[in-house]
Write an enzyme that holds these catalytic residues in place. Structure first.
Site, mmCIF file in Angstrom:
data_model
loop_
_atom_site.group_PDB
_atom_site.id
_atom_site.type_symbol
_atom_site.label_atom_id
_atom_site.label_comp_id
_atom_site.label_asym_id
_atom_site.label_seq_id
_atom_site.Cartn_x
_atom_site.Cartn_y
_atom_site.Cartn_z
ATOM 1 N N LYS A 43 0.862 -1.187 0.000
ATOM 2 C CA LYS A 43 0.000 0.000 0.000
ATOM 3 C C LYS A 43 0.900 1.240 0.000
ATOM 4 C CE LYS A 43 -3.698 2.593 0.764
ATOM 5 N NZ LYS A 43 -4.598 2.849 -0.380
ATOM 6 N N CYS A 127 -2.579 9.987 -6.327
ATOM 7 C CA CYS A 127 -3.744 9.673 -5.483
ATOM 8 C C CYS A 127 -4.790 10.790 -5.618
ATOM 9 C CB CYS A 127 -3.327 9.518 -4.016
ATOM 10 S SG CYS A 127 -4.776 9.178 -2.982
HETATM 11 C C1 SIN Z 1 -6.296 5.834 -1.591
HETATM 12 O O1 SIN Z 1 -5.738 5.380 -0.588
HETATM 13 O O2 SIN Z 1 -7.065 6.811 -1.536
HETATM 14 C C2 SIN Z 1 -6.077 5.185 -2.902
HETATM 15 C C3 SIN Z 1 -4.662 5.269 -3.325
HETATM 16 C C4 SIN Z 1 -4.484 5.926 -4.624
HETATM 17 O O3 SIN Z 1 -5.432 6.078 -5.403
HETATM 18 O O4 SIN Z 1 -3.361 6.306 -4.947
#
Ligand code: SIN
Length: 311
Positions: A43, A127
């Protein structure tokens, strides 16, 4: 049959997870290690742990998903420490980083250099779910500044996660910037930002953050992802690998992305819907397609998309 190489990193399988769903905790990363995925991608990490946006913030829909997670993660130190725990799986471990500032990114990248069990870094410049914070890679000048600063100190294979582009001039402008740097790969695309999905019966949005605006994934975005993979495959230096992400839930989807030029493909929405068994499923389907067409390796057809013949 499905092996590939990104920079000089060998992947036994060109199919692995997208940074997003099911890759936040050590348990989730270990499940990816145990699966048929060719790599383990974390992540996106920030300097400090983050709780992310309020729920509901991820909803599956018949055509894919909408999310506004807001980068919930356990902080970069956690993903750095995970490298040793994951080494026994003997597949590349890639850490995704998405600092809240350039200084945060530089600090995290500096720390990642020292860990030999981190094969590569995917720098997330796209993001769409941070209220008040625009997607870096839509600001071309800022992207160039970030990459100049990053490559002044980075020695590991490093790629960037890009947002979708929609205008042919924008592909050219971004490719011109990316081609100046010793990038190992680009991952395209992140979710299509700021979509809106509605529950018409309840007359409300599916997700809560940003009044329901969130990143679209899955079927909604496959055609846009294919176009981005194709454009960057054609415009980038051949040393920069294109990693495809967007709407891949079958061997056929993976085949199409590789035909557009992808060296590897990442699975997000479909991983969330079906769990880590999706890697074996897509691998088996892609292998069957390749066998039926007489291809021995993905290099036999990668990038060889033809334009429709005239009628
Ligand atoms: C998120 O955590 O909002 C998604 C990650 C991303 O779209 O880069």
């Amino acid at each position: 049959m499905l092996q590939t190489k990104i920079a000089n990193i060998k992947l036994a399988n060109c199919i692995y997870n997208a940074s997003g769903p099911a890759c936040s905790s050590l348990e989730e990363l270990q499940a990816l290690g145990q699966s048929a995925a060719g790599a383990i991608l974390s992540k996106s990490a920030t300097l400090a742990p983050r709780a992310g946006n309020p729920a509901p913030r991820y909803v599956d829909t018949p055509w894919g998903s909408i999310n506004s997670m807001g980068l919930p993660n356990k902080g970069h130190a956690y993903y750095l420490a995970a490298a040793k725990e994951l080494a026994s799986f003997q597949k590349p471990y890639i850490v995704s980083l998405s600092g809240m500032s350039l200084a945060d990114n530089l600090k995290m990248i500096a720390e990642m250099q020292e860990e030999e069990n981190i094969a590569a870094i995917e720098l997330n410049l796209s993001c769409p779910n941070l209220p008040g914070k625009p997607q870096t890679a839509y600001d071309f000048e800022q992207t160039e500044k970030v990459l100049a600063a990053v490559f002044a100190q980075n020695n590991k294979p490093l790629g960037v996660k890009l947002p979708p582009y929609f205008d042919l001039l924008h592909f050219e402008q971004m490719a011109q910037i990316l081609n100046q740097f010793p990038l190992s790969f680009v991952s395209c695309i992140n979710s299509i930002g700021n979509g809106l999905v509605i529950d018409w019966e309840k007359e409300e949005t599916l997700i809560r953050p940003k009044d329901g605006f969130g990143g679209l994934g899955g079927d909604y975005i496959k055609a846009t992802a294919l176009a981005n993979v194709r454009q960057f495959y054609l415009l980038l230096r051949p040393e920069i690998s294109v990693v495809a992400v967007g709407g891949i839930k079958s061997g056929q989807d993976a085949f199409e992305h590789i035909l557009c030029g992808a060296k590897a493909v990442q699975i997000g929405t479909h991983l969330m819907k079906t769990g880590p068994s999706c890697f074996a499923q897509i691998s088996a389907e892609l292998t069957a397609i390749m066998q039926a067409k007489g291809y021995q390796s993905i290099e036999d057809f990668r990038g060889k998309l033809k334009t429709a013949a005239p009628i």
